[in-house]
Design a protein around this motif. Structure first.
Motif, mmCIF file in Angstrom:
data_model
loop_
_atom_site.group_PDB
_atom_site.id
_atom_site.type_symbol
_atom_site.label_atom_id
_atom_site.label_comp_id
_atom_site.label_asym_id
_atom_site.label_seq_id
_atom_site.Cartn_x
_atom_site.Cartn_y
_atom_site.Cartn_z
ATOM 1 N N MET A 151 0.841 -1.203 0.000
ATOM 2 C CA MET A 151 0.000 0.000 0.000
ATOM 3 C C MET A 151 0.874 1.250 0.000
ATOM 4 N N LEU A 152 0.558 2.183 -0.864
ATOM 5 C CA LEU A 152 1.277 3.448 -0.904
ATOM 6 C C LEU A 152 0.542 4.485 -0.068
ATOM 7 N N LEU A 153 1.220 5.006 0.936
ATOM 8 C CA LEU A 153 0.644 6.044 1.785
ATOM 9 C C LEU A 153 0.851 7.409 1.145
ATOM 10 N N ASP A 154 -0.031 8.328 1.471
ATOM 11 C CA ASP A 154 0.168 9.703 1.028
ATOM 12 C C ASP A 154 1.301 10.360 1.806
ATOM 13 N N CYS A 155 1.349 10.085 3.116
ATOM 14 C CA CYS A 155 2.366 10.727 3.958
ATOM 15 C C CYS A 155 2.569 9.917 5.224
ATOM 16 N N VAL A 156 3.796 9.873 5.693
ATOM 17 C CA VAL A 156 4.067 9.387 7.043
ATOM 18 C C VAL A 156 4.570 10.568 7.856
ATOM 19 N N VAL A 157 4.155 10.604 9.108
ATOM 20 C CA VAL A 157 4.603 11.627 10.045
ATOM 21 C C VAL A 157 5.437 10.928 11.105
ATOM 22 N N ILE A 158 6.657 11.391 11.306
ATOM 23 C CA ILE A 158 7.559 10.744 12.250
ATOM 24 C C ILE A 158 7.754 11.661 13.444
ATOM 25 N N GLY A 159 7.205 11.240 14.576
ATOM 26 C CA GLY A 159 7.292 12.028 15.803
ATOM 27 C C GLY A 159 5.926 12.406 16.318
ATOM 28 N N GLY A 160 5.624 11.997 17.552
ATOM 29 C CA GLY A 160 4.300 12.203 18.124
ATOM 30 C C GLY A 160 4.220 13.331 19.123
ATOM 31 N N ASN B 153 -4.236 9.296 3.339
ATOM 32 C CA ASN B 153 -3.935 8.066 4.062
ATOM 33 C C ASN B 153 -2.549 8.196 4.676
ATOM 34 N N ILE B 154 -2.497 8.173 5.992
ATOM 35 C CA ILE B 154 -1.242 8.456 6.677
ATOM 36 C C ILE B 154 -1.015 7.511 7.852
ATOM 37 N N ILE B 155 0.254 7.426 8.237
ATOM 38 C CA ILE B 155 0.646 6.754 9.481
ATOM 39 C C ILE B 155 1.470 7.745 10.296
ATOM 40 N N LEU B 156 1.160 7.836 11.579
ATOM 41 C CA LEU B 156 1.972 8.586 12.531
ATOM 42 C C LEU B 156 2.819 7.595 13.313
ATOM 43 N N TYR C 130 -10.735 9.521 12.679
ATOM 44 C CA TYR C 130 -10.562 9.471 11.234
ATOM 45 C C TYR C 130 -10.016 8.097 10.823
ATOM 46 N N PRO C 131 -10.759 7.371 9.962
ATOM 47 C CA PRO C 131 -10.355 6.006 9.593
ATOM 48 C C PRO C 131 -9.128 5.942 8.687
ATOM 49 N N ASN C 132 -8.707 7.063 8.119
ATOM 50 C CA ASN C 132 -7.595 7.075 7.178
ATOM 51 C C ASN C 132 -6.241 7.344 7.840
ATOM 52 N N ILE C 133 -6.223 7.314 9.168
ATOM 53 C CA ILE C 133 -4.965 7.483 9.894
ATOM 54 C C ILE C 133 -4.777 6.350 10.883
ATOM 55 N N SER C 134 -3.539 5.903 11.024
ATOM 56 C CA SER C 134 -3.214 4.941 12.082
ATOM 57 C C SER C 134 -1.956 5.419 12.796
ATOM 58 N N VAL C 135 -1.877 5.070 14.065
ATOM 59 C CA VAL C 135 -0.734 5.444 14.898
ATOM 60 C C VAL C 135 0.040 4.184 15.237
ATOM 61 N N HIS C 136 1.322 4.168 14.916
ATOM 62 C CA HIS C 136 2.175 3.021 15.196
ATOM 63 C C HIS C 136 3.224 3.424 16.228
ATOM 64 N N ASN C 137 3.289 2.674 17.297
ATOM 65 C CA ASN C 137 4.260 2.975 18.358
ATOM 66 C C ASN C 137 5.587 2.273 18.075
ATOM 67 N N GLN C 138 6.186 2.654 16.962
ATOM 68 C CA GLN C 138 7.489 2.136 16.584
ATOM 69 C C GLN C 138 8.432 3.292 16.285
ATOM 70 N N ARG C 139 9.699 2.989 16.361
ATOM 71 C CA ARG C 139 10.730 3.969 16.022
ATOM 72 C C ARG C 139 11.163 3.753 14.575
ATOM 73 N N VAL C 140 11.192 4.817 13.806
ATOM 74 C CA VAL C 140 11.708 4.757 12.441
ATOM 75 C C VAL C 140 13.225 4.835 12.509
ATOM 76 N N ILE C 141 13.885 3.830 11.945
ATOM 77 C CA ILE C 141 15.345 3.780 12.037
ATOM 78 C C ILE C 141 16.020 4.074 10.709
ATOM 79 N N ASP C 142 15.248 4.088 9.605
ATOM 80 C CA ASP C 142 15.871 4.387 8.320
ATOM 81 C C ASP C 142 14.806 4.830 7.321
ATOM 82 N N ILE C 143 15.183 5.761 6.468
ATOM 83 C CA ILE C 143 14.334 6.187 5.355
ATOM 84 C C ILE C 143 15.222 6.256 4.121
ATOM 85 N N ARG C 144 14.765 5.666 3.033
ATOM 86 C CA ARG C 144 15.503 5.776 1.775
ATOM 87 C C ARG C 144 14.514 6.092 0.650
ATOM 88 N N LYS C 145 15.007 6.786 -0.340
ATOM 89 C CA LYS C 145 14.164 7.166 -1.460
ATOM 90 C C LYS C 145 14.385 6.207 -2.618
#
Length: 301
Positions: free
Chosen positions: A1-10, A27-30, A69-84
């Motif tokens: 699934m392709l998300l529109d945006c991820v937000v890193i940091g709560g 459609n996003i994940i925090l 809002y059903p189009n957002i989910s919150v994940h209690n994980q740490r993002v350790i890497d991002i690559r394009k």
């Protein structure tokens, strides 16, 4: 699934950015590893309708808002890497999962670097603070200390003077004031002590005395500390984001970094005082920038 945006940091910036994105049907994940800079703070101030709220309660209420809002989910994980990869980002978390997203908002914040003084951590967050706009009212008209080892000491002392005229500035052995600054402080009955601090004394988080290397002590009821700041996460540097001369992530007015598709919001930009309400408003503004870019990409010209 392709998300529109991820937000890193709560924090407040990431939470508010998530809310605005969700309300724009994105459609996003925090991602929130729940290790906030203000974890030791008992109350947050200066946010209308939320003055005096506990940071944990603020976050709980914020997440309640997001869950509408059903189009957002919150994940209690740490993002350790991002690559394009091509025009998308692969977000890798500490539980081994990967996520694909068109946009990324870094709301990763800053972390304080405290002066290396014995007892400092026993009082920080209870009777020693770093922001007079957040905690000045609670310490008003008391016998206060300003502890600073850098050039921010003079400005901080002037600001604290608004809340209390009974001030002592301690530089912990550092010569940081010019002759003119010392004269101005003396003119305003502010004592400067350049002796090295041995320890801070008190009970249950309440500062009572400061002991110096020469054996002398002074009585103080609380005060403020100028802390160093550094990025709480290496993600921006790893992505190649340009940093400004303050150590913050360089962006335009809507949080766009030099890396297309990567945005930054909140304290990690070092563009404004570290205030709950300012960080939240920045999250709103940056989310609007993301939405505008997504609309322009989707719109047929």
């Amino acid at each position: 699934m392709l998300l529109d945006c991820v937000v890193i940091g709560g924090g407040p910036s990431g939470l508010n950015a998530s809310l605005v994105l969700a309300r724009a049907k994105k459609n996003i994940i925090l991602f929130d590893d729940d290790k906030p800079r203000n974890a030791i703070t008992h109350e947050s101030h200066g946010f209308i309708t939320r003055d005096g709220i506990k940071p944990s309660e603020f976050k709980r209420k914020a997440k309640e808002d997001l869950m509408k809002y059903p189009n957002i989910s919150v994940h209690n994980q740490r993002v350790i890497d991002i690559r394009k990869e091509n025009q998308y980002f692969i977000i890798h978390t500490d539980d081994g999962n990967d996520y694909r997203s068109a946009k990324v908002i870094l709301s990763t914040g800053m972390k304080d670097v405290m002066p290396d003084i014995k007892g400092m951590h026993d009082f920080y967050g209870t009777s020693l603070f770093n922001c007079p706009f957040c905690d000045g009212w609670e310490l008003k008209d008391r016998a206060l200390v300003v502890i600073s080892e850098n050039e921010r000491a003079f400005h901080m002392t002037k600001m604290i003077f608004n809340w209390s005229k009974d001030l002592v500035v301690c530089t912990n052995g550092n010569k940081i004031f010019s002759k003119e600054q010392k004269e101005l402080l003396t003119k305003n009955s502010i004592i400067v002590i350049e002796e090295k601090i041995v320890t801070l004394k008190g009970e249950n988080g309440h500062l009572e005395k400061i002991q110096f290397n020469n054996g002398e002590e002074i009585v103080r009821e609380g005060g403020f500390v100028t802390t160093g700041l550094e990025q709480a996460s290496p993600l921006a540097q790893n992505l190649g984001c340009i940093m400004n001369n303050m150590g913050g992530i360089e962006t335009d007015d809507f949080g766009r970094t030099n890396i297309e598709g990567v945005y930054a919001s909140g304290d990690n930009r070092m563009s404004a005082p570290s205030q709950l309400i300012i960080a939240a408003s920045e999250g709103c503004k940056v989310a609007m920038g993301v939405i505008s870019d997504l609309v322009n990409e989707d719109f047929k010209w």
